[in-house]
Design an enzyme around this catalytic site. Structure first.
Site, PDB file in Angstrom:
ATOM      1  N   SER A 124      -1.700   5.278   1.982  1.00  0.00           N
ATOM      2  CA  SER A 124      -2.298   3.996   1.594  1.00  0.00           C
ATOM      3  C   SER A 124      -1.264   3.110   0.915  1.00  0.00           C
ATOM      4  O   SER A 124      -0.318   3.599   0.292  1.00  0.00           O
ATOM      5  CB  SER A 124      -3.448   4.271   0.624  1.00  0.00           C
ATOM      6  OG  SER A 124      -3.851   3.104  -0.034  1.00  0.00           O
ATOM      7  N   TYR A 148      -5.906   7.582  -7.158  1.00  0.00           N
ATOM      8  CA  TYR A 148      -5.913   7.660  -5.693  1.00  0.00           C
ATOM      9  C   TYR A 148      -4.515   7.424  -5.126  1.00  0.00           C
ATOM     10  O   TYR A 148      -4.025   8.200  -4.293  1.00  0.00           O
ATOM     11  CB  TYR A 148      -6.891   6.609  -5.160  1.00  0.00           C
ATOM     12  CG  TYR A 148      -6.951   6.484  -3.656  1.00  0.00           C
ATOM     13  CD1 TYR A 148      -7.709   7.353  -2.892  1.00  0.00           C
ATOM     14  CD2 TYR A 148      -6.264   5.459  -2.997  1.00  0.00           C
ATOM     15  CE1 TYR A 148      -7.782   7.222  -1.512  1.00  0.00           C
ATOM     16  CE2 TYR A 148      -6.336   5.320  -1.624  1.00  0.00           C
ATOM     17  CZ  TYR A 148      -7.095   6.202  -0.885  1.00  0.00           C
ATOM     18  OH  TYR A 148      -7.155   6.062   0.475  1.00  0.00           O
ATOM     19  N   LYS A 152      -2.155  10.111  -3.054  1.00  0.00           N
ATOM     20  CA  LYS A 152      -1.594   9.817  -1.730  1.00  0.00           C
ATOM     21  C   LYS A 152      -0.065   9.904  -1.768  1.00  0.00           C
ATOM     22  O   LYS A 152       0.562  10.424  -0.828  1.00  0.00           O
ATOM     23  CB  LYS A 152      -2.041   8.427  -1.265  1.00  0.00           C
ATOM     24  CG  LYS A 152      -3.515   8.342  -0.882  1.00  0.00           C
ATOM     25  CD  LYS A 152      -3.835   9.169   0.362  1.00  0.00           C
ATOM     26  CE  LYS A 152      -5.249   8.977   0.873  1.00  0.00           C
ATOM     27  NZ  LYS A 152      -5.569   9.878   1.997  1.00  0.00           N
TER      28      LYS A 152
END
Lengths: 326, 326
Positions: A124, A148, A152
């Site tokens: 991402s 998050y 990632k």
């Protein structure tokens, strides 16, 4: 060839499944079987020209990864993750699903003798954190400002190291924000980028919570699936040791999104957008990447939309059967 | 204040202990106790002006981190790691010690209610992998080409996220190659950077396995300890959200190292260097960073040597009692 999709029940996973069904092959090789895995058992597609198997499995439970690896799929799409907002709200769950789950999968592949699958991992643009240059280059460092993004970024590092060591053949792709995201409006802070297009085209009013000069980085769901297919079939030698790639996308302002909607669908549709600035959402959006200057991915053949009208038309074609509420 | 040093028996850990003993305080605050931990129980210093405790503990064993966190040290120096060569040769051990050990520590801190210690984590320039620009800027991405560099880069990401979430108050410092490293010659590929200075000053012949135009990034052991002390006492607000810093250092060629040795110690000492190019070592060294352009760390007050003679003189003063074999 056999294909394993982990996270198959999500929006990207189901569109990928449909694409494989439509193509019947991957990179010109006939598909024998597709195994669809998610925490909730995915629906078996009725119309597949290949065998399908569906499984409910939570990758973050110890031992599950080994059972998936036993399938010896030639290509693994690892799409499973909880989203940014949930990973931020639930610290333990985010690290368990997004980090441990990924590591369990990669470790199970490492532990499997002589098994070196192509692994496509959806990373991402959340691996990047402000402050940013005007357009973020491929060489920009990863300083995520969310858990998050951290999870990632760690997945990317392990993928790269395990590929370098010959345990697997990984490609990580950093997806832009997917727009127009189909489905119902949700409470994600990024939801308005899609809903200001999707809802007016469906005849619904929609709230725009930010100012029109907010700039962001987009690609259509169709492009996202193209990225996955290309990542699954690209020659790893050409990619080299840097296995994680910022995908191409389109940097537009909200105002440019709206003007593109006007050109495609007319003033009546645009009039369904109501401006109600929300300081909370504006603050969140401030920290997000606005523009990138990817060089490697386009050079490796990854392609995305070049103007926002294409993104709107892809939505009308793929989700609305070619029409909209004028 | 109480201080916990994990990895206290190593070269950096023992020099840090000695520095704390000499200072008796950290950043002006009196030290009450220092807890020295390593996989092999560190030797208790006899001359400390504060209480000391020594412990044998392996951070990578589940449960150990919690017992260390129970000490509620105000500052934790997390120096424990296996080195690059070993992490590369032993995949499982590298990930267990360097990644799991670090995560266990940070997770134990997270789980401890109301405990937010300053954590100083020694990262490495191994988080960077070739190809490089001439001088690597602070914003350059992390594409490690070793498992050790991967593990350190992951430690940095977790440190940063846990600090952002308020679980701890971490500072990660990317150390240059430490030169002149005291002790015996070892088989590390980087060993020659130190041994070509150390051995001639001790009256010993030494082999130089690379050409004189090889450039590398150095700081003395004395500077490394200064970095640790400064990282332990710096105002976290000033550091901001980007908690991992490339330390300042000195970029010199091997030829410049040798000419500095000549100026400090004379032709006789330099004559003890024997040139025996080793293609294997030359190949390894090719992938290493050569030069950095750190801006943030110097602006935050981190200081290193500005010419290589200072590095040689620091070695003569700190390790050789001020003299050498002419």
């Amino acid at each position: 060839m056999n294909i394993l999709i982990i996270g198959a029940a999500g929006m990207i996973g189901s569109k990928l499944t449909n694409r494989l069904i439509a193509d019947g092959n991957l990179g010109g090789k006939a598909i024998d079987k597709v195994i669809l895995v998610d925490v909730v058992e995915p629906t078996a597609p009725a119309d597949a020209p290949f065998a399908t198997e569906t499984m409910a499995a939570d990758l973050s439970s110890p031992g599950v990864a080994a059972t998936l690896v036993e399938k010896r799929a030639d290509v693994i799409f690892h799409l499973a993750a909880i989203v940014s907002g949930e990973a931020e709200a639930d610290f333990e769950k985010g690290y368990r699903i997004n980090l441990d789950g990924t590591r369990f999968l990669f470790d199970a592949i490492q532990a499997a003798d002589g098994y070196v699958p192509r692994v496509v991992f959806t990373s991402s643009i959340a691996v990047f954190g402000a402050p940013f240059p005007d357009a973020i280059p491929d060489e920009f460092h990863h300083t995520p400002l969310t858990s998050y993004g951290t999870q990632k970024a760690i997945g990317e590092l392990i993928l790269s190291d395990y590929t370098r060591r010959g345990f697997m053949d990984g490609i990580g792709i950093r997806l832009p924000t997917i727009c127009v995201r189909p489905g119902k409006p949700n409470k994600a802070a990024s939801g308005f980028f899609s809903s200001i297009i999707r809802e007016p085209l469906a005849g619904q009013e929609v709230v725009l919570p930010v100012s029109e000069d907010v700039r962001h980085w987009h690609a259509s769901p169709r492009s996202a699936i193209n990225f996955l297919i290309h990542a699954a079939t690209i020659d790893g030698e050409k990619v080299g040791t840097r296995r994680n790639l910022t995908m191409p996308g389109l940097s537009v302002t909200v105002g440019e999104q709206i003007e593109a909607l006007r050109r495609v669908a007319g003033d009546n549709v645009v009039a369904r957008i109501r401006r109600e600035p929300d300081p909370v959402i504006m603050k969140i959006v401030e920290g997000w990447p606005r523009n990138f200057a990817p060089v490697r991915a386009p050079a490796l053949g990854f392609r995305s939309e070049t103007d926002f009208e294409q993104i709107i038309r892809a939505h009308i074609e793929d989700e609305l059967g070619g029409t909209f509420v004028a």
